[in-house]
Write an enzyme that holds these catalytic residues in place. Structure first.
Site, PDB file in Angstrom:
ATOM      1  N   ASP A   1     -42.208 -79.432  64.398  1.00  0.00           N
ATOM      2  CA  ASP A   1     -42.042 -78.373  65.386  1.00  0.00           C
ATOM      3  C   ASP A   1     -41.375 -78.873  66.663  1.00  0.00           C
ATOM      4  O   ASP A   1     -41.233 -80.079  66.880  1.00  0.00           O
ATOM      5  CB  ASP A   1     -43.392 -77.705  65.702  1.00  0.00           C
ATOM      6  CG  ASP A   1     -44.490 -78.711  66.069  1.00  0.00           C
ATOM      7  OD1 ASP A   1     -44.166 -79.896  66.303  1.00  0.00           O
ATOM      8  OD2 ASP A   1     -45.657 -78.316  66.126  1.00  0.00           O
TER       9      ASP A   1
ATOM     10  N   ASN B   1     -57.391 -74.747  68.909  1.00  0.00           N
ATOM     11  CA  ASN B   1     -57.636 -73.428  68.316  1.00  0.00           C
ATOM     12  C   ASN B   1     -57.367 -73.436  66.811  1.00  0.00           C
ATOM     13  O   ASN B   1     -57.243 -72.388  66.185  1.00  0.00           O
ATOM     14  CB  ASN B   1     -56.783 -72.358  69.014  1.00  0.00           C
ATOM     15  CG  ASN B   1     -55.282 -72.600  68.853  1.00  0.00           C
ATOM     16  OD1 ASN B   1     -54.864 -73.514  68.142  1.00  0.00           O
ATOM     17  ND2 ASN B   1     -54.482 -71.784  69.518  1.00  0.00           N
TER      18      ASN B   1
ATOM     19  N   HIS C   1     -54.650 -74.672  65.288  1.00  0.00           N
ATOM     20  CA  HIS C   1     -53.270 -74.547  64.813  1.00  0.00           C
ATOM     21  C   HIS C   1     -52.787 -75.837  64.153  1.00  0.00           C
ATOM     22  O   HIS C   1     -53.259 -76.926  64.456  1.00  0.00           O
ATOM     23  CB  HIS C   1     -52.315 -74.053  65.914  1.00  0.00           C
ATOM     24  CG  HIS C   1     -51.993 -75.029  67.005  1.00  0.00           C
ATOM     25  ND1 HIS C   1     -51.853 -74.645  68.319  1.00  0.00           N
ATOM     26  CD2 HIS C   1     -51.754 -76.361  66.994  1.00  0.00           C
ATOM     27  CE1 HIS C   1     -51.538 -75.694  69.041  1.00  0.00           C
ATOM     28  NE2 HIS C   1     -51.472 -76.754  68.268  1.00  0.00           N
TER      29      HIS C   1
ATOM     30  N   GLU D   1     -50.110 -70.578  65.052  1.00  0.00           N
ATOM     31  CA  GLU D   1     -51.254 -70.177  65.865  1.00  0.00           C
ATOM     32  C   GLU D   1     -52.190 -69.246  65.090  1.00  0.00           C
ATOM     33  O   GLU D   1     -51.797 -68.678  64.056  1.00  0.00           O
ATOM     34  CB  GLU D   1     -50.737 -69.454  67.116  1.00  0.00           C
ATOM     35  CG  GLU D   1     -49.833 -70.300  68.019  1.00  0.00           C
ATOM     36  CD  GLU D   1     -50.617 -71.212  68.963  1.00  0.00           C
ATOM     37  OE1 GLU D   1     -51.636 -71.802  68.553  1.00  0.00           O
ATOM     38  OE2 GLU D   1     -50.191 -71.352  70.125  1.00  0.00           O
TER      39      GLU D   1
END
Ligand code: GLP
Length: 250
Positions: A67, A138, A140, A145
Site C-alpha cells: 500500500d 482497528n 486493518h 479498513e
C-alpha cells in the site's frame, strides 16, 4: 494457522527475518509481498544484515508492496516509497525492475486502470509466494479498513480517522486516501506472515484471530487462509491466553 509467541520485538523480528530468508533461499524466483509501518522495521534491518553477511541474495527476488498513501510524493519522508527505499531497496541487491510499488503519482482518472495493471503484474510474476503483513489497531490489513468487502483487489480507498491518528502526528495534514492491495489480492498469496508487537495490538489480534470472521475486523479473513503464520510478542498475545506459546487452529 500457526501462532508463534516470542518474548520481545527483537525475537519477533528475528523469527520473521528467518522465515523470509528461508523463502528467498529455497525458491528460484521468489516473489514477496511487503508491508511498511513500525512493526517490520527491525525485520528489514536483519534482512539487510543477512545480505551483507552473504546469507541472502536478493538478485532473483521480485517484490510487490502492499500500500501507499494517495496522493503523496515519493520523496515525502512519510511516504511508504521513501520508507522502503531507505530501509531495503537501496540496501540490498534487488533489481530495480523487480520492485513493484503502488504509484501514488498516478492521475486520479487513471487509477482504476493502473490498479488492474498492478494485479496483472502480480499474476504475471506467478503470484506472491510469501506476503508479510502488519495489523492496524482497528484490524486493518494493508489499508483495508473495517467494512471492507472481502472480494476487493488493488484500488483507491478512504482512510479512517483512527488510522490517520495512529499514523500521523498531524492527521489534519495527512493524505486521506491510499492505494492498497485488496483482501482478495492478499488472500491469494501462497503464504502469509502476520507480525504484531506491543499491547496496542492485543485486542485486534484477539478479535481477528479468535473472533468471528467479519468485515468489522478485516484481518479476521486471515483465519480462512490455508497457510498463515502469526508471530507475536508477549504483549500482543496477552489476550490469547489459552494459546500462548503454542500453535492454534487448524
Ligand atoms: C499501516 C499500514 C499497514 C500496517 C499498519 C500497522 O496503516 N497500512 O500495512 O500494517 O498500519 O502499522 P504499525 O506496524 O506501524 O503498527
Amino acid at each position: 494457522m500457526k501462532i508463534i509467541v516470542e518474548p520481545r520485538y527483537e525475537e519477533v523480528s528475528k523469527s520473521a527475518a528467518r522465515i523470509i530468508a528461508r523463502e528467498i533461499i529455497s525458491k528460484t524466483d521468489p516473489v514477496l509481498g511487503l508491508p511498511t509501518g513500525d512493526t517490520p522495521k527491525r525485520t528489514y534491518e536483519l534482512l539487510v544484515e543477512y545480505y551483507r553477511d552473504g546469507l541472502v541474495d536478493f538478485s532473483s527476488v521480485t517484490t510487490f508492496n502492499l500500500d501507499e498513501y494517495y496522493p503523496i510524493s515519493k520523496d515525502d519522508p512519510k511516504s511508504f516509497a521513501r520508507y522502503m527505499e531507505d530501509r531495503l531497496f537501496t540496501q540490498v541487491n534487488l533489481a530495480r525492475d523487480s520492485i513493484n510499488f503502488p504509484d501514488s503519482t498516478i492521475a486520479e482518472n487513471e487509477i482504476e486502470q493502473y490498479c488492474e495493471k498492478y494485479e496483472r503484474k502480480i499474476s504475471e510474476a506467478g503470484g506472491i509466494d510469501l506476503l508479510i503483513l502488519g495489523i492496524g489497531q482497528n484490524g486493518h490489513i494493508g489499508f483495508n479498513e473495517p467494512g471492507v468487502n472481502f472480494g476487493t483487489r488493488t484500488r483507491l480507498v478512504d482512510l479512517r480517522k483512527e488510522t490517520l491518528e495512529a499514523n500521523f502526528e498531524n492527521p489534519a495534514e495527512a493524505p486521506k486516501r491510499a492505494l492498497t492491495m485488496g483482501i482478495k489480492s492478499i488472500m491469494r498469496a501462497r503464504k502469509l506472515l502476520l507480525l504484531a508487537n506491543g499491547k496496542r495490538k492485543s485486542t485486534p489480534i484477539k478479535k481477528s484471530l479468535t473472533g468471528p470472521i467479519t468485515t468489522d475486523w478485516p484481518a479476521s479473513v486471515l483465519q480462512l487462509h490455508p497457510d498463515l503464520t502469526v508471530i507475536l510478542d508477549e504483549d500482543a498475545s496477552r489476550e490469547l491466553e489459552d494459546q500462548r506459546g503454542g500453535s492454534a487452529g487448524n
